[in-house]
Motif scaffolding. Sequence first.
Motif, PDB file in Angstrom:
ATOM      1  N   MET A 128      -1.895   0.023   8.505  1.00 39.28           N
ATOM      2  CA  MET A 128      -2.077   0.231   7.046  1.00 39.28           C
ATOM      3  C   MET A 128      -1.597  -1.148   6.212  1.00 39.28           C
ATOM      4  SD  MET A 128      -0.253   3.130   4.488  1.00 39.28           S
ATOM      5  CE  MET A 128       1.405   2.062   3.739  1.00 39.28           C
TER       6      MET A 128
ATOM      7  N   ARG B 134      -4.636   0.635  -1.073  1.00 44.00           N
ATOM      8  CA  ARG B 134      -4.206   1.150   0.206  1.00 44.00           C
ATOM      9  C   ARG B 134      -5.689   1.136   0.753  1.00 44.00           C
ATOM     10  NH1 ARG B 134      -0.919   6.208   2.303  1.00 44.00           N
ATOM     11  NH2 ARG B 134       0.843   5.266   1.033  1.00 44.00           N
TER      12      ARG B 134
ATOM     13  N   ASP C 117      -1.941   3.651  11.791  1.00 50.91           N
ATOM     14  CA  ASP C 117      -0.621   3.940  12.014  1.00 50.91           C
ATOM     15  C   ASP C 117      -0.012   2.885  10.732  1.00 50.91           C
ATOM     16  OD1 ASP C 117      -0.762   1.172  12.822  1.00 50.91           O
ATOM     17  OD2 ASP C 117      -0.624   1.727  14.831  1.00 50.91           O
ATOM     18  N   LEU C 118       1.329   2.600  10.680  1.00 47.32           N
ATOM     19  CA  LEU C 118       1.959   2.053   9.589  1.00 47.32           C
ATOM     20  C   LEU C 118       1.508   0.718   9.647  1.00 47.32           C
ATOM     21  CD1 LEU C 118       3.648   2.323   7.158  1.00 47.32           C
ATOM     22  CD2 LEU C 118       5.564   1.897   8.406  1.00 47.32           C
ATOM     23  N   ARG C 119       1.652   0.046  10.680  1.00 45.76           N
ATOM     24  CA  ARG C 119       1.397  -1.520  10.907  1.00 45.76           C
ATOM     25  C   ARG C 119      -0.131  -1.694  10.408  1.00 45.76           C
ATOM     26  NH1 ARG C 119      -1.440  -4.201  14.280  1.00 45.76           N
ATOM     27  NH2 ARG C 119      -0.872  -6.496  14.529  1.00 45.76           N
TER      28      ARG C 119
ATOM     29  N   ARG D 197      -3.204  -5.409   3.201  1.00 46.63           N
ATOM     30  CA  ARG D 197      -3.110  -6.992   2.401  1.00 46.63           C
ATOM     31  C   ARG D 197      -4.161  -7.864   2.966  1.00 46.63           C
ATOM     32  NH1 ARG D 197       2.059  -7.993   1.176  1.00 46.63           N
ATOM     33  NH2 ARG D 197       2.349 -10.064   2.659  1.00 46.63           N
ATOM     34  N   ALA D 198      -5.010  -7.419   3.791  1.00 49.45           N
ATOM     35  CA  ALA D 198      -6.210  -8.298   4.250  1.00 49.45           C
ATOM     36  C   ALA D 198      -7.332  -7.908   3.090  1.00 49.45           C
ATOM     37  CB  ALA D 198      -6.756  -8.126   5.711  1.00 49.45           C
TER      38      ALA D 198
ATOM     39  N   PRO E  88      -5.842   4.584   7.622  1.00 48.20           N
ATOM     40  CA  PRO E  88      -5.025   3.582   8.267  1.00 48.20           C
ATOM     41  C   PRO E  88      -4.802   4.414   9.768  1.00 48.20           C
ATOM     42  CG  PRO E  88      -3.769   4.566   6.546  1.00 48.20           C
ATOM     43  CD  PRO E  88      -5.217   4.953   6.513  1.00 48.20           C
TER      44      PRO E  88
ATOM     45  N   LYS F 123      -3.567 -15.426   0.229  1.00 45.32           N
ATOM     46  CA  LYS F 123      -3.515 -15.419   1.494  1.00 45.32           C
ATOM     47  C   LYS F 123      -2.740 -16.664   1.991  1.00 45.32           C
ATOM     48  CE  LYS F 123      -6.743 -11.885   2.795  1.00 45.32           C
ATOM     49  NZ  LYS F 123      -8.293 -11.579   3.245  1.00 45.32           N
TER      50      LYS F 123
ATOM     51  N   PHE G 221      -5.650  -9.099  -0.938  1.00 50.93           N
ATOM     52  CA  PHE G 221      -5.360 -10.367  -1.263  1.00 50.93           C
ATOM     53  C   PHE G 221      -6.759 -11.145  -0.963  1.00 50.93           C
ATOM     54  CE2 PHE G 221      -0.790  -9.616   0.021  1.00 50.93           C
ATOM     55  CZ  PHE G 221      -0.438  -9.234  -1.317  1.00 50.93           C
TER      56      PHE G 221
ATOM     57  N   MET H  70      -1.430  -4.104   7.502  1.00 56.17           N
ATOM     58  CA  MET H  70      -2.256  -5.371   7.894  1.00 56.17           C
ATOM     59  C   MET H  70      -3.645  -5.148   7.026  1.00 56.17           C
ATOM     60  SD  MET H  70      -0.441  -7.185  10.250  1.00 56.17           S
ATOM     61  CE  MET H  70      -1.731  -8.114  11.443  1.00 56.17           C
ATOM     62  N   ARG H  71      -4.341  -4.036   7.032  1.00 53.29           N
ATOM     63  CA  ARG H  71      -5.748  -4.164   6.514  1.00 53.29           C
ATOM     64  C   ARG H  71      -5.534  -4.052   4.921  1.00 53.29           C
ATOM     65  NH1 ARG H  71      -9.039   0.149   7.325  1.00 53.29           N
ATOM     66  NH2 ARG H  71      -7.661   1.292   8.663  1.00 53.29           N
TER      67      ARG H  71
ATOM     68  N   GLY I 176       0.886  -1.160  -0.054  1.00 54.47           N
ATOM     69  CA  GLY I 176       0.119  -0.091  -0.008  1.00 54.47           C
ATOM     70  C   GLY I 176       0.815   1.206   0.169  1.00 54.47           C
ATOM     71  N   VAL I 177       2.026   1.108  -0.173  1.00 56.19           N
ATOM     72  CA  VAL I 177       2.960   2.364  -0.127  1.00 56.19           C
ATOM     73  C   VAL I 177       3.377   3.054  -1.627  1.00 56.19           C
ATOM     74  CG1 VAL I 177       5.179   3.494   0.312  1.00 56.19           C
ATOM     75  CG2 VAL I 177       3.999   1.622   1.879  1.00 56.19           C
TER      76      VAL I 177
END
Lengths: 504, 95
Positions: free
Chosen positions: A354, A344, A350-352, A359-360, A348, A368, A363, A356-357, A338-339
């Motif tokens: 961003m 994206r 925070d970065l984590r 990619r969830a 989000p 997955k 994909f 996690m969600r 998402g960067v």
Amino acid sequence: MTHSIKDNPITDKKAMHQKTIADIIAGLNAGEFTSVEITQHYLNRIKQLDGTYNSFITVNEESALAQAEAADKRRAEGDAPALCGVPIAHKDIFCTNGVRTSCGSKMLDNFVPPYDATVVENFANAGAVVLGKTNMDEFAMGSSNETSFYGPVKNPWDTNTVPGGSSGGSAAAVAAHLTPGATATDTGGSIRQPAALCGITGLKPTYGRVSRWGMIAFASSLDQGGPMARTAEDCALLLNVMASFDPKDSTSIDREVPDYTANLNQPLDGLKVGIPKEYFEEGLNPGTEQAVHDALAELEKQGATLVSISLPHTKLAVPAYYVIAPAEASANLSRFDGVRYGHRCEDPKDLRDMYMRTRAEGFGDEVKRRILVGAYCLSAGYYDAYYRKAQQVRRLIKQDFVDAFEQVDVIMGPTSPSPAFEFGAKGDDPVAMYLEDIYTIATNLAGLPGMSVPCGLVDDKPVGLQIIGNYFDESRMLNVAHQFQQVTDWHQQAPTGIDVEGAE
Amino acid sequence: MTIERTDIEKLAELARIELNEATIAETTQSIADVLALVDQLQAADTEGVEPMAHPTDAVQRLRADEVTETNHREAFQAIAPATEAGLYLVPKVID
């Protein structure tokens, strides 16, 4: 039963979409029709029929016609490269400058690459016209095309059944005569299995023969691009353009590309065909087995000798693959965060969050699953037991083939265990789906070239004969396939329902 | 080898994929099935076999250490979710 060739229809009496690539080149050369005419014909067919098959994700109507016009102009000026004005389609895994390249995933639904894959560039340089981008399993992970974000592709032979995967869109588009040829990729059987299920011809070249630059990576030590078409001759014409040494791909092999059409007409006298006993054991559909045996008998009539061989580590190919491919995929797909491009998540915190969600959401389930399996096999404490072990088995599998090729010229067997299955038939059982590639995966692990050629119909569904060659022996495989297609007409069979009013 | 829900949670954290609570049991089961398939490898005798990383054992090609690429920043950033002044924007990492 093998069909014999009926009176061959005269080329110019064929409807435009019944022409092979060789016919199209001849027709364009003779001035029987223009590239704009044949391109428009295919675009019309796609418009009328692809609502049913869903084989294209993107259709490039405008740019295809502009490319066709440019090709006609080039030809008129006496400058016609190999595929000047010939319409083709690209699997949506090959990056196309300015044209969305989704890889069948929500993650890349909005991704418009700023550059062309080398394969795309090769076809552009050869004057080909790109009709559009074909549907596929998400990130090429699947054997049924059911994992595509854009919905499954339907098999033109029976729309209740899958076209195979992951190159199901390319295979179905060729089978439904929506394009005379297409590019595809094969990591564990993704060219050969859909070619078999859709009754067309497809070739996975030797690892390193076709550039992977700009081809979205799934499992980098296994991925290989190759052509799909209706005949071996057409595959040879496409491979002539597709294969190249590419300094931009560090695994590309620096080796001259031969003219793959040069040996097509060699007689098969003295050809030694290895028949691995492991490819005819439990799990093979009896109708498929019969069709393959009939095909082998046909080759014997042409002067080939059948030799019984053994590939003793065959059963370990699927397990080894499902360590190596997911491990490489988990690394390759870490770039989708998402960067820099693609999906994206919203807001989000925070970065984590961003990562996690994003990619969830981006994909699908199978992707997955493979990322998690790969992460497991590579994680601390399990690396030796899984990844290293799989790489050792990989060498044993390769050695089986090296030993066999001391005795034989090519190896043959079924491409897939049975003809096309119905949607949902493998349900939520990933392992049942993985076994669909039981005869094709070993070839990828060994890096060898493999091909599928139509060799029969079972319950009106196509069956594929697999031809495995030695390293860089694509010419011989194409020769064998072409000779087989001179005495059989399975490759000329077409599904019913693909002829429509106004698109003749 | 058995795999538990906690293993899946750890893997999901490593792979940065948020798990769906509703399907976590299903995910655990399907990954256990795949690992059971993969466990067939353990029966293979691989004593003394060199692991194979590349089909034809090719080695990395080297090239001269010269700049061959031009700057494509604008084209690359045109497709990014968020950029500013030539930089990619992400949520704040450090206060």
